[in-house]
Design a protein around this motif. Structure first.
Motif, PDB file in Angstrom:
ATOM      1  N   LEU A 175       0.847  -1.184   0.000  1.00 47.31           N
ATOM      2  CA  LEU A 175       0.000   0.000   0.000  1.00 47.31           C
ATOM      3  C   LEU A 175       0.892   1.247   0.000  1.00 47.31           C
ATOM      4  CD1 LEU A 175      -2.775   1.376   0.200  1.00 47.31           C
ATOM      5  CD2 LEU A 175      -2.560   1.201   2.706  1.00 47.31           C
ATOM      6  N   THR A 176       0.880   1.981  -1.094  1.00 43.00           N
ATOM      7  CA  THR A 176       1.663   3.208  -1.217  1.00 43.00           C
ATOM      8  C   THR A 176       0.794   4.268  -1.888  1.00 43.00           C
ATOM      9  OG1 THR A 176       2.548   2.556  -3.382  1.00 43.00           O
ATOM     10  CG2 THR A 176       3.851   1.967  -1.443  1.00 43.00           C
ATOM     11  N   GLY A 177       1.153   5.514  -1.679  1.00 45.32           N
ATOM     12  CA  GLY A 177       0.389   6.564  -2.319  1.00 45.32           C
ATOM     13  C   GLY A 177       0.867   7.942  -1.933  1.00 45.32           C
ATOM     14  N   LYS A 178       0.244   8.936  -2.573  1.00 48.91           N
ATOM     15  CA  LYS A 178       0.577  10.327  -2.305  1.00 48.91           C
ATOM     16  C   LYS A 178      -0.626  11.189  -2.653  1.00 48.91           C
ATOM     17  CE  LYS A 178       3.309  12.628  -5.099  1.00 48.91           C
ATOM     18  NZ  LYS A 178       4.527  13.109  -5.802  1.00 48.91           N
ATOM     19  N   VAL A 179      -0.884  12.181  -1.819  1.00 50.54           N
ATOM     20  CA  VAL A 179      -1.947  13.154  -2.066  1.00 50.54           C
ATOM     21  C   VAL A 179      -1.356  14.542  -1.877  1.00 50.54           C
ATOM     22  CG1 VAL A 179      -4.204  14.016  -1.357  1.00 50.54           C
ATOM     23  CG2 VAL A 179      -3.732  11.566  -1.263  1.00 50.54           C
ATOM     24  N   ARG A 180      -1.627  15.430  -2.835  1.00 56.12           N
ATOM     25  CA  ARG A 180      -1.157  16.810  -2.715  1.00 56.12           C
ATOM     26  C   ARG A 180      -2.320  17.763  -2.990  1.00 56.12           C
ATOM     27  NH1 ARG A 180       3.985  18.914  -6.040  1.00 56.12           N
ATOM     28  NH2 ARG A 180       5.049  17.955  -4.267  1.00 56.12           N
ATOM     29  N   GLN A 744       3.247  36.358 -12.404  1.00 56.19           N
ATOM     30  CA  GLN A 744       3.713  35.968 -11.076  1.00 56.19           C
ATOM     31  C   GLN A 744       2.586  35.309 -10.286  1.00 56.19           C
ATOM     32  OE1 GLN A 744       4.178  39.129  -7.902  1.00 56.19           O
ATOM     33  NE2 GLN A 744       6.334  38.845  -8.466  1.00 56.19           N
ATOM     34  N   ALA A 745       2.911  34.218  -9.588  1.00 51.41           N
ATOM     35  CA  ALA A 745       1.909  33.512  -8.788  1.00 51.41           C
ATOM     36  C   ALA A 745       2.584  32.911  -7.560  1.00 51.41           C
ATOM     37  CB  ALA A 745       1.232  32.418  -9.605  1.00 51.41           C
ATOM     38  N   PHE A 746       1.831  32.840  -6.464  1.00 53.98           N
ATOM     39  CA  PHE A 746       2.333  32.264  -5.221  1.00 53.98           C
ATOM     40  C   PHE A 746       1.295  31.289  -4.678  1.00 53.98           C
ATOM     41  CE2 PHE A 746       4.336  36.391  -5.625  1.00 53.98           C
ATOM     42  CZ  PHE A 746       5.672  36.094  -5.380  1.00 53.98           C
ATOM     43  N   GLY A 747       1.768  30.297  -3.924  1.00 51.96           N
ATOM     44  CA  GLY A 747       0.832  29.320  -3.404  1.00 51.96           C
ATOM     45  C   GLY A 747       1.381  28.561  -2.215  1.00 51.96           C
ATOM     46  N   VAL A 748       0.508  27.748  -1.628  1.00 54.05           N
ATOM     47  CA  VAL A 748       0.865  26.885  -0.513  1.00 54.05           C
ATOM     48  C   VAL A 748       0.354  25.492  -0.818  1.00 54.05           C
ATOM     49  CG1 VAL A 748      -1.228  27.499   0.745  1.00 54.05           C
ATOM     50  CG2 VAL A 748       0.721  26.559   1.991  1.00 54.05           C
ATOM     51  N   ALA A 749       1.107  24.462  -0.433  1.00 50.17           N
ATOM     52  CA  ALA A 749       0.727  23.083  -0.736  1.00 50.17           C
ATOM     53  C   ALA A 749       1.006  22.190   0.462  1.00 50.17           C
ATOM     54  CB  ALA A 749       1.496  22.569  -1.959  1.00 50.17           C
ATOM     55  N   ILE A 750       0.186  21.159   0.595  1.00 53.18           N
ATOM     56  CA  ILE A 750       0.390  20.114   1.602  1.00 53.18           C
ATOM     57  C   ILE A 750       0.438  18.778   0.873  1.00 53.18           C
ATOM     58  CG2 ILE A 750      -0.537  18.960   3.632  1.00 53.18           C
ATOM     59  CD1 ILE A 750      -1.908  21.543   4.389  1.00 53.18           C
ATOM     60  N   THR A 751       1.493  18.018   1.116  1.00 57.07           N
ATOM     61  CA  THR A 751       1.677  16.721   0.479  1.00 57.07           C
ATOM     62  C   THR A 751       1.732  15.642   1.557  1.00 57.07           C
ATOM     63  OG1 THR A 751       2.956  17.763  -1.297  1.00 57.07           O
ATOM     64  CG2 THR A 751       3.093  15.360  -1.099  1.00 57.07           C
ATOM     65  N   GLN A 752       0.932  14.614   1.387  1.00 55.45           N
ATOM     66  CA  GLN A 752       0.914  13.482   2.323  1.00 55.45           C
ATOM     67  C   GLN A 752       1.257  12.211   1.564  1.00 55.45           C
ATOM     68  OE1 GLN A 752       0.268  13.486   5.809  1.00 55.45           O
ATOM     69  NE2 GLN A 752       1.102  11.417   5.553  1.00 55.45           N
ATOM     70  N   SER A 753       2.319  11.549   1.978  1.00 51.37           N
ATOM     71  CA  SER A 753       2.722  10.274   1.371  1.00 51.37           C
ATOM     72  C   SER A 753       2.473   9.139   2.362  1.00 51.37           C
ATOM     73  CB  SER A 753       4.206  10.310   0.992  1.00 51.37           C
ATOM     74  OG  SER A 753       4.480  11.368   0.108  1.00 51.37           O
ATOM     75  N   PHE A 754       2.309   7.963   1.840  1.00 51.39           N
ATOM     76  CA  PHE A 754       2.135   6.791   2.709  1.00 51.39           C
ATOM     77  C   PHE A 754       2.556   5.533   1.966  1.00 51.39           C
ATOM     78  CE2 PHE A 754      -1.829   7.807   0.589  1.00 51.39           C
ATOM     79  CZ  PHE A 754      -2.216   6.604   0.029  1.00 51.39           C
TER      80      PHE A 754
END
Length: 754
Positions: A175-180, A744-754
């Motif tokens: 079981l592997t994966g990633k969500v961003r 120009q653009a700016f952002g924030v991200a959250i990445t969860q791997s498992f």
């Protein structure tokens, strides 16, 4: 040498010097040396075999899974920076992302599907035969390879400039994966994920999905609202079966849907253009009539009425025959369905709009026999079949032809069938000297049928109660074809290279390869002659001297090449006047006789310390027409056109990337920055000075903090706010249109791997 050239030379020298100095210091510190194992090897499949990048005698840049995980790429455009002499833009001329991909000055920027790409985009071994949809989203991309120069041996026709080769991750039993998830400027929300798991002992499944919504970076002043809104949805699945150790079967399916506002183009006029006479004049040379590159004044609805649907299925069977032999079969199916009503005039009136529903279908079959192992001979031998069909039902809305409104229609259907056999093999003459021979024989057959519809003339701008109707007939100057016409071409594209390993870490090579782009038929003709007369194939011979090297305990990788490419019958697409026809214009592909492109490329990666990696590339290109005589102004009189500069061929491109990682508290702090330079260049065939791009510098950066499998990131893209044109098109003597680079653009991200 220009200032850009001096800057590149200084930048490269400084990079190499810093790398050498740092590595020398590290060698003096035994603890640091033990803590670092050097650069990881990059595996590529550029020759449809699994190989180390440093063993391939060709110009290739690559990004692996480790590098990609640290980036915030949106689609294929963001991968361009990883390779010298590469430009990738969205032309904004259709839904779903219409790619303009150029490598070493070779590419296509037209929306018509009758115009074959000159740079191939390949995903999981399937070649995409149209520009629409080629700006693939960066979903579950595990490896990116940019192959520069003609790839006619193993990738076949329509890869004269090179290939962008993308590979996605394989399903896993664990079981592997990633969500961003991310939020960035212009109310842009992006969510994507992938998960793999085992269904049974020999069965694994991977499921992926993505959602993106944005208001876009163009404001429509006429409609008083954002004018570039879009929603993107995608879902995909891949099933991998390994019933025996020798047999592997995989099946995948992908479905994508894009709903968006039609592209917000910018009208740019000269005092002599018809639109300027009508009152829509640019306030200054190169300035759109709105006065702002990011403000549109078009009057088309901005209601997400444009749609692009994509369905793709891929099937693969691989069997280990033993004795280093593998047999593989690959099936590909791709279907797209699109619709858009686009305001090309970009004024508050309906001067020139088009309704462009189009359908595309391609089927491919490929069989390969590969021989690997450690013996003197390794090779891949294969056969390939291609079958495609597309239809467009074009309708024009013309408000500058005399009456308040005129509509005309045209139906075009084209088919292509292609068959090929190919071989490429390596023979080690000695432990150090290797000879590579390859060749591909291709036979193409194309058909086309074009029929104009009735012309309706209305007394007002409303499409109701026509005051006159002109039925389609040759006497009325309209195209009427009862049956399709066809043409076929055959070509052999060879490849020869000789490489020598001076040491285990230094290799040099010489290469000659040939590329081929098929002939075809014009997809937007206004006369019967233009509809039924095919244009010729183009061929490109590439002569290249290169080297691959690693040194300082594999802490520095430096690759480079010198190249000379000679074009014959170079294809160029342009808009020309067609007096007496329904639109007064037509799109035509001509063969521009000869051209010569030459230059050099360097690609550097240096592990300065255990925590700090510096990488970059530089490309120089000198592109010129040779013996080009053509009717470029559609006057009936060919002229010497060698004075024109080849479009999208900047003399200098360079890129510098820095990555720093360090354990801070309970997690890891990661800093990444990238500065990308594109030299000044033309973007129109006739070198319109109002649509010329000056030098541009794009800066991207990100700060991430990772604890266990959770990463929080803040990122910026195009932080220097360059606003160069990504597309420019001349409608001779009427007007020109263009689209600006994303700001120009700016952002924030959250990445969860498992």
């Amino acid at each position: 040498m220009s200032m850009s050239g001096k800057a590149v030379r200084v930048l490269l020298a400084a990079s190499i010097s810093v790398a050498a100095l740092a590595a020398t210091q590290v060698q003096a510190q035994e603890a640091d040396v033990e803590a670092s194992s050097g650069l990881e090897a990059i595996v590529v499949t550029a020759r449809k075999r699994v190989e180390n990048l440093q063993d391939v005698s060709a110009s290739i840049s690559a990004l692996g899974a480790t590098d990609l995980a640290k980036r915030f790429d949106s689609d294929v455009r963001d991968f361009a920076n990883s390779s010298p002499n590469v430009l990738i833009d969205d032309t904004q001329q259709g839904p779903g992302g219409v790619a303009a991909i150029y490598i070493r000055g070779i590419g296509v920027a037209d929306v018509e599907k009758s115009v074959d790409p000159a740079v191939g985009v390949v995903i999981d071994d399937i070649y995409l035969g149209q520009s629409s949809g080629s700006l693939l989203k960066a979903i579950d991309v595990d490896r990116v390879e940019v192959l520069r120069g003609p790839q006619g041996t193993v990738f076949g026709r329509n890869a004269t400039g090179g290939v962008i080769n993308l590979a996605r991750s394989r399903p896993t039993q664990e079981l592997t994966g990633k969500v961003r998830g991310s939020y960035s400027s212009f109310e842009t929300y992006d969510l994507q994920g992938v998960v793999s798991f085992g269904l049974a002992e020999n069965v694994a499944l991977k499921v992926s999905g993505a959602y993106n919504s944005t208001d876009g970076y163009i404001f429509n002043r006429t409609q008083n609202q954002p004018g570039q809104k879009s929603d993107f949805r995608a879902i995909g699945a891949q099933l991998l079966l390994t019933p025996t150790e020798a047999l592997e079967v995989s099946v995948s399916y992908d479905r994508q849907l894009t709903r968006q506002d039609p592209g917000q183009l910018q009208a740019i006029t000269k005092p002599t253009d018809l639109f300027c006479v009508l009152g829509y004049c640019s306030p200054a040379p190169g300035v759109p009539i709105s006065g702002d590159r990011y403000v549109s004044v078009g009057n088309a609805p901005v209601d997400k009425s444009a749609r692009f649907e994509l369905d793709m299925a891929i099937g693969k069977v691989k069997y280990d025959l033993g004795g280093d032999f593998d047999l593989q079969y690959i099936f590909g199916y791709l279907k797209t369905n699109e619709s858009i009503n686009q305001d090309f005039d970009s004024t508050p009136e309906t001067l020139y709009h088009t309704d462009r529903p189009a359908r595309w279908r391609q089927i491919t079959n490929e069989v390969r026999l590969s021989m690997g192992g450690t013996g003197p001979l390794t090779f891949v031998l294969g056969g390939y079949h291609w079958d495609s069909r597309y239809t467009i039902n074009l309708k024009n809305y013309i408000g500058f032809a005399g009456a308040p409104l005129l509509t005309s229609a045209q139906d075009v259907t084209q088919t292509t069938k292609s068959y090929a056999a190919f071989f490429e093999g390596d023979y080690r003459i000695t432990d150090k000297l290797k000879l590579t021979l390859g060749g591909r024989y291709t036979h193409d057959k194309k058909t086309t049928i074009v029929n104009d519809g009735s012309i309706f003339i209305y007394g007002t701008l409303a499409e109701a109660n026509p005051v006159a109707v002109i039925a389609p007939s040759p006497a009325a100057g309209l195209i009427v074809m009862a049956n399709p016409v066809g043409a076929d071409w055959s070509k052999f594209t060879p490849k020869v290279s000789l490489s020598y390993n001076w040491t285990d870490d230094v290799m040099t090579y010489g290469l000659w390869s040939r590329g081929y782009r098929a002939g075809g038929f014009n997809g937007r003709p206004a006369t019967l002659s233009a509809a039924t007369t095919p244009y010729n194939p183009e061929t490109l011979d590439n002569f290249e001297l290169g080297f691959k090297s690693q040194f300082l305990d594999n802490r520095v990788r430096l690759n480079g090449a010198l190249y000379l490419m000679k074009y014959s019958d170079m294809q160029q697409d342009l808009d020309v006047p067609a007096p007496g026809t329904s639109t007064g214009r037509e799109n035509r592909t001509i063969n521009a006789s000869e051209a010569e492109l030459k230059g050099f490329e360097l690609d550097l990666t240096a592990q300065i310390t255990e925590n700090f990696t510096l990488s970059g590339n530089v490309g120089y290109l000198d592109a010129k027409y040779k013996n080009f005589v053509g009717d470029i102004y559609s006057t009936g009189n060919p002229v010497d056109a060698t004075f024109l500069k080849i479009r999208r061929a900047p003399r200098w491109t360079w890129d510098l990337r820095a990555a720093y990682e360090r354990e801070v508290g309970p997690g890891t702090l990661m800093l990444n920055a990238e500065l990308h330079h594109i030299g000044g260049h033309e973007i129109t065939f006739l070198n319109n000075p109002n649509l010329r791009n000056g030098a541009q510098n794009m800066l991207d950066a990100s700060i991430s903090y990772k604890i266990d499998n959770t990463m929080i990131s803040v990122f910026g893209k195009n932080m220097l706010d360059e606003n160069g044109w990504t597309i420019g098109y001349d409608v001779q003597n009427v007007w020109s249109y263009a689209a600006p680079r994303p700001p120009q653009a700016f952002g924030v991200a959250i990445t969860q791997s498992f």
